[in-house]
Every structure is written in C-alpha cells, then in structure tokens.
Motif scaffolding. Structure first.
Motif, PDB file in Angstrom:
ATOM      1  N   UNK A  41       0.840  -1.207   0.000  1.00  0.00           N
ATOM      2  CA  UNK A  41       0.000   0.000   0.000  1.00  0.00           C
ATOM      3  C   UNK A  41       0.870   1.250   0.000  1.00  0.00           C
ATOM      4  N   UNK A  42       1.940   1.249   0.784  1.00  0.00           N
ATOM      5  CA  UNK A  42       2.828   2.402   0.847  1.00  0.00           C
ATOM      6  C   UNK A  42       3.451   2.685  -0.512  1.00  0.00           C
ATOM      7  N   UNK A  43       3.949   1.660  -1.183  1.00  0.00           N
ATOM      8  CA  UNK A  43       4.583   1.859  -2.493  1.00  0.00           C
ATOM      9  C   UNK A  43       3.571   2.338  -3.533  1.00  0.00           C
ATOM     10  N   UNK A  44       2.361   1.796  -3.490  1.00  0.00           N
ATOM     11  CA  UNK A  44       1.314   2.241  -4.413  1.00  0.00           C
ATOM     12  C   UNK A  44       0.998   3.718  -4.177  1.00  0.00           C
ATOM     13  N   UNK A  45       0.901   4.097  -2.904  1.00  0.00           N
ATOM     14  CA  UNK A  45       0.604   5.493  -2.574  1.00  0.00           C
ATOM     15  C   UNK A  45       1.746   6.405  -2.999  1.00  0.00           C
ATOM     16  N   UNK A  46       2.982   5.980  -2.821  1.00  0.00           N
ATOM     17  CA  UNK A  46       4.128   6.800  -3.244  1.00  0.00           C
ATOM     18  C   UNK A  46       4.139   6.982  -4.755  1.00  0.00           C
ATOM     19  N   UNK A  47       3.824   5.928  -5.494  1.00  0.00           N
ATOM     20  CA  UNK A  47       3.730   6.062  -6.956  1.00  0.00           C
ATOM     21  C   UNK A  47       2.612   7.025  -7.338  1.00  0.00           C
ATOM     22  N   UNK A  48       1.504   6.993  -6.591  1.00  0.00           N
ATOM     23  CA  UNK A  48       0.382   7.895  -6.867  1.00  0.00           C
ATOM     24  C   UNK A  48       0.772   9.343  -6.592  1.00  0.00           C
ATOM     25  N   UNK A  49       1.600   9.586  -5.585  1.00  0.00           N
ATOM     26  CA  UNK A  49       2.092  10.946  -5.328  1.00  0.00           C
ATOM     27  C   UNK A  49       2.868  11.425  -6.547  1.00  0.00           C
ATOM     28  N   UNK A  50       3.777  10.594  -7.037  1.00  0.00           N
ATOM     29  CA  UNK A  50       4.577  10.971  -8.204  1.00  0.00           C
ATOM     30  C   UNK A  50       3.720  11.243  -9.428  1.00  0.00           C
ATOM     31  N   UNK A  51       2.744  10.391  -9.667  1.00  0.00           N
ATOM     32  CA  UNK A  51       1.865  10.578 -10.824  1.00  0.00           C
ATOM     33  C   UNK A  51       1.074  11.880 -10.690  1.00  0.00           C
ATOM     34  N   UNK A  52       0.592  12.163  -9.488  1.00  0.00           N
ATOM     35  CA  UNK A  52      -0.172  13.387  -9.263  1.00  0.00           C
ATOM     36  C   UNK A  52       0.702  14.622  -9.456  1.00  0.00           C
ATOM     37  N   UNK A  53       1.941  14.551  -8.991  1.00  0.00           N
ATOM     38  CA  UNK A  53       2.865  15.675  -9.185  1.00  0.00           C
ATOM     39  C   UNK A  53       3.132  15.908 -10.669  1.00  0.00           C
ATOM     40  N   UNK A  54       3.382  14.819 -11.411  1.00  0.00           N
ATOM     41  CA  UNK A  54       3.629  14.951 -12.845  1.00  0.00           C
ATOM     42  C   UNK A  54       2.413  15.526 -13.572  1.00  0.00           C
ATOM     43  N   UNK A  55       1.218  15.168 -13.107  1.00  0.00           N
ATOM     44  CA  UNK A  55      -0.018  15.642 -13.734  1.00  0.00           C
ATOM     45  C   UNK A  55      -0.426  17.026 -13.230  1.00  0.00           C
ATOM     46  N   UNK A  56       0.228  17.514 -12.193  1.00  0.00           N
ATOM     47  CA  UNK A  56      -0.151  18.802 -11.625  1.00  0.00           C
ATOM     48  C   UNK A  56      -1.513  18.766 -10.953  1.00  0.00           C
ATOM     49  N   UNK A  57      -1.885  17.601 -10.426  1.00  0.00           N
ATOM     50  CA  UNK A  57      -3.198  17.409  -9.807  1.00  0.00           C
ATOM     51  C   UNK A  57      -3.060  17.480  -8.285  1.00  0.00           C
ATOM     52  N   UNK A  58      -3.290  18.664  -7.742  1.00  0.00           N
ATOM     53  CA  UNK A  58      -3.133  18.888  -6.309  1.00  0.00           C
ATOM     54  C   UNK A  58      -4.066  18.053  -5.458  1.00  0.00           C
ATOM     55  N   UNK A  59      -5.273  17.841  -5.930  1.00  0.00           N
ATOM     56  CA  UNK A  59      -6.243  17.044  -5.166  1.00  0.00           C
ATOM     57  C   UNK A  59      -5.801  15.580  -5.092  1.00  0.00           C
ATOM     58  N   UNK A  60      -5.358  15.038  -6.203  1.00  0.00           N
ATOM     59  CA  UNK A  60      -4.876  13.653  -6.214  1.00  0.00           C
ATOM     60  C   UNK A  60      -3.605  13.527  -5.384  1.00  0.00           C
ATOM     61  N   UNK A  61      -2.756  14.545  -5.431  1.00  0.00           N
ATOM     62  CA  UNK A  61      -1.533  14.520  -4.630  1.00  0.00           C
ATOM     63  C   UNK A  61      -1.860  14.474  -3.139  1.00  0.00           C
TER      64      UNK A  61
END
Length: 104
Positions: A41-61
């Motif tokens: 779960x931690x690794x999935x969440x960390x990948x999601x942080x990176x994806x949100x940052x790349x997408x510029x999606x503050x809510x997803x981040x």
C-alpha cells in the motif's frame, strides 16, 4: 542506488540508518503478511504521489499523501512510537491502518 533490505539499526532497535540519516524502524511486531501488505500500500501510494505531481493534480496529490501517511503510521514509522505502545495498541494501529487502506 541499491536498496538494502536490512539497513543497520541503532542499538535500541528503534531506528534504521540509511544514507547517514536515522529513520524510525518499522514495528517488528507486525506479522510478516500484514507488513508486506502495508508496504505494498505504501509503495502504491508513493507512486500515486509521483503521478499526481507529474499531472499537476493537487487534489490527487493530497489524497495520495494521506495514504502514504496512513501506511507509515500503520507500520509504526510515524505517529506514537511503537516502543511506547502496548502490544494491544500496536496491533490495533497496524490492523486499523490495513483495514482503511484495503477499503480504498
């Protein structure tokens, strides 16, 4: 950079030393299967942080960072130090975190 699966620990076992920095160790009382699920779960969440940052999606981040925090607390790496908790409190901490992360 390689990942050391068994970094050195402080003499009390409460912290690991990585890159010269001291980090709180994962609670050793967490059963192996639960720990593996929490780390996944931690690794999935960390990948999601990176994806949100790349997408510029503050809510997803923000949502992904909240999941990182939940996993880190469940692992005992944040929040009340695991060595200051009773066995019952420690079990409740990781089980509640796992239940919440499994629901998402």
């Amino acid at each position: 950079m390689t990942h050391d699966p068994h970094p050195p620990r402080t003499p009390d076992g409460h912290h690991v030393i990585i890159g010269g920095r001291r980090w709180r160790a994962t609670d050793p009382s967490i059963p192996q299967d639960a720990g593996a699920r929490l780390r996944a779960h931690l690794m999935t969440a960390r990948r999601a942080v990176g994806a949100a940052l790349r997408a510029g999606d503050g809510q997803a981040e923000a949502a992904a960072r909240a999941r990182v925090q939940l996993a880190k607390v469940a692992l005992g790496e944040r929040g009340t130090p695991w060595w200051e908790q009773s066995e019952t409190e420690r079990r409740a901490r990781w089980q509640e975190g796992l239940d919440a992360l499994d629901e998402e």
